[in-house]
Design an enzyme around this catalytic site. Sequence first.
Site, PDB file in Angstrom:
ATOM      1  N   ASN A 181      -7.604  -2.804  14.274  1.00  0.00           N
ATOM      2  CA  ASN A 181      -9.005  -3.035  13.874  1.00  0.00           C
ATOM      3  C   ASN A 181      -9.145  -4.188  12.885  1.00  0.00           C
ATOM      4  O   ASN A 181     -10.192  -4.362  12.273  1.00  0.00           O
ATOM      5  CB  ASN A 181      -9.614  -1.754  13.290  1.00  0.00           C
ATOM      6  CG  ASN A 181      -8.921  -1.302  12.012  1.00  0.00           C
ATOM      7  OD1 ASN A 181      -8.000  -1.949  11.531  1.00  0.00           O
ATOM      8  ND2 ASN A 181      -9.359  -0.175  11.471  1.00  0.00           N
ATOM      9  N   HIS A 228      -7.344  -4.630  10.087  1.00  0.00           N
ATOM     10  CA  HIS A 228      -7.058  -4.353   8.667  1.00  0.00           C
ATOM     11  C   HIS A 228      -5.764  -5.022   8.218  1.00  0.00           C
ATOM     12  O   HIS A 228      -4.850  -5.230   9.006  1.00  0.00           O
ATOM     13  CB  HIS A 228      -7.095  -2.848   8.351  1.00  0.00           C
ATOM     14  CG  HIS A 228      -5.924  -2.029   8.795  1.00  0.00           C
ATOM     15  ND1 HIS A 228      -6.064  -0.863   9.513  1.00  0.00           N
ATOM     16  CD2 HIS A 228      -4.593  -2.165   8.604  1.00  0.00           C
ATOM     17  CE1 HIS A 228      -4.881  -0.332   9.732  1.00  0.00           C
ATOM     18  NE2 HIS A 228      -3.965  -1.105   9.197  1.00  0.00           N
ATOM     19  N   GLU A 266      -9.640  -1.533   5.248  1.00  0.00           N
ATOM     20  CA  GLU A 266     -10.325  -1.263   6.507  1.00  0.00           C
ATOM     21  C   GLU A 266     -11.528  -2.193   6.666  1.00  0.00           C
ATOM     22  O   GLU A 266     -12.003  -2.775   5.679  1.00  0.00           O
ATOM     23  CB  GLU A 266     -10.820   0.194   6.521  1.00  0.00           C
ATOM     24  CG  GLU A 266      -9.726   1.236   6.352  1.00  0.00           C
ATOM     25  CD  GLU A 266      -8.911   1.446   7.622  1.00  0.00           C
ATOM     26  OE1 GLU A 266      -8.886   0.567   8.504  1.00  0.00           O
ATOM     27  OE2 GLU A 266      -8.285   2.520   7.728  1.00  0.00           O
ATOM     28  N   ASP A 304       0.824  -1.213   0.000  1.00  0.00           N
ATOM     29  CA  ASP A 304       0.000   0.000   0.000  1.00  0.00           C
ATOM     30  C   ASP A 304       0.855   1.257   0.000  1.00  0.00           C
ATOM     31  O   ASP A 304       2.070   1.199   0.177  1.00  0.00           O
ATOM     32  CB  ASP A 304      -0.963  -0.014   1.199  1.00  0.00           C
ATOM     33  CG  ASP A 304      -0.283  -0.399   2.516  1.00  0.00           C
ATOM     34  OD1 ASP A 304       0.956  -0.420   2.568  1.00  0.00           O
ATOM     35  OD2 ASP A 304      -0.998  -0.672   3.493  1.00  0.00           O
TER      36      ASP A 304
HETATM   37  C1  GLP Z   1      -0.478   0.247   8.651  1.00  0.00           C
HETATM   38  C2  GLP Z   1      -0.140  -0.567   7.399  1.00  0.00           C
HETATM   39  C3  GLP Z   1      -0.376  -2.047   7.610  1.00  0.00           C
HETATM   40  C4  GLP Z   1       0.201  -2.476   8.945  1.00  0.00           C
HETATM   41  C5  GLP Z   1      -0.524  -1.776  10.063  1.00  0.00           C
HETATM   42  C6  GLP Z   1      -0.027  -2.178  11.447  1.00  0.00           C
HETATM   43  O1  GLP Z   1      -1.713   0.871   8.615  1.00  0.00           O
HETATM   44  N1  GLP Z   1      -0.835  -0.131   6.236  1.00  0.00           N
HETATM   45  O2  GLP Z   1       0.201  -2.779   6.526  1.00  0.00           O
HETATM   46  O3  GLP Z   1       0.075  -3.867   9.093  1.00  0.00           O
HETATM   47  O4  GLP Z   1      -0.391  -0.385   9.906  1.00  0.00           O
HETATM   48  O5  GLP Z   1       1.142  -1.474  11.767  1.00  0.00           O
HETATM   49  P1  GLP Z   1       2.083  -1.871  12.978  1.00  0.00           P
HETATM   50  O6  GLP Z   1       2.796  -3.110  12.562  1.00  0.00           O
HETATM   51  O7  GLP Z   1       3.051  -0.719  13.120  1.00  0.00           O
HETATM   52  O8  GLP Z   1       1.213  -2.071  14.158  1.00  0.00           O
END
Ligand code: GLP
Length: 263
Positions: free
Chosen positions: A137, A139, A144, A68
Amino acid sequence: MEIIICPDAERVGEVAAAVVARVAVAVGPSVVLGVATGSSPLALYENLAKRVAAGTLDLSDAQAFALDEYVGLPAGHPESYAEVIRRTVTEPLKLDPARVHVPDGRSEGLSGAGQRYEDAIAAAGGVDVQILGVGANGHIGFNEPGSSLASRTRVKTLSQRTRDDNARFFDSVDQVPTHCITQGIGTILAARHLVLVATGAAKADAVVGLVEGPVTSMCPASALQLHRFATVVCDEPAAAKLALADYYRQCFDEQLDWQKLDV
Ligand code: GLP
């Protein structure tokens, strides 16, 4: 789904890297990696970098596709995912920058950017192993809750919760972009192997939802239950709400010789 519960986050990185390396070695140097941003996979990338430095893993001809990107950040912005992937993946893993792809979040041509990314993944022969984190959440990528389980790469509106969660990387929440371009859940499910890492108590609800909850767009990561080769690697705090935790531990402890990982 294979669930591996580790004592701590460092071990999560080692074990998840062993899963990725097993696929990469089996496929060979031209492996196609799917890579994620976020803090969760950092230990995994560090372990892969050690394997590359030690010469046990060759990624010199590998391609990589990021999940992304934010929409509208200027090129070179330190929090753009193109830059995050360059710092945390491309450089430490010694990938060829020309073979590392990130969705195009520039405002010009945005309506066609999703299909162009899908075409690029297809031209590479598809993703062999997709690395994933999970949002609090549920995702994956930036899909989302409510995202279609059949979705493909497209522009999405970020939820307020995700913008709040990601505000720590910016000076204020107002600077977090409102939109993103993300691989869809259908795109992610098309990868041949999935490896999701989750650490910390803040992920416990997401982990129980994705592993033991119903398959539902309300928890996008629950779509992993539909995949033939999905591995979830989590630490004890992230696993705290799993009803079948003892069974998952038993499965790991009683692995047959050919199933054992080179951790
Ligand atoms: C972001 C990314 C995801 C990631 C998520 C969790 O929003 N787009 O790909 O998995 O956050 O991030 P973290 O690993 O820092 O908790």
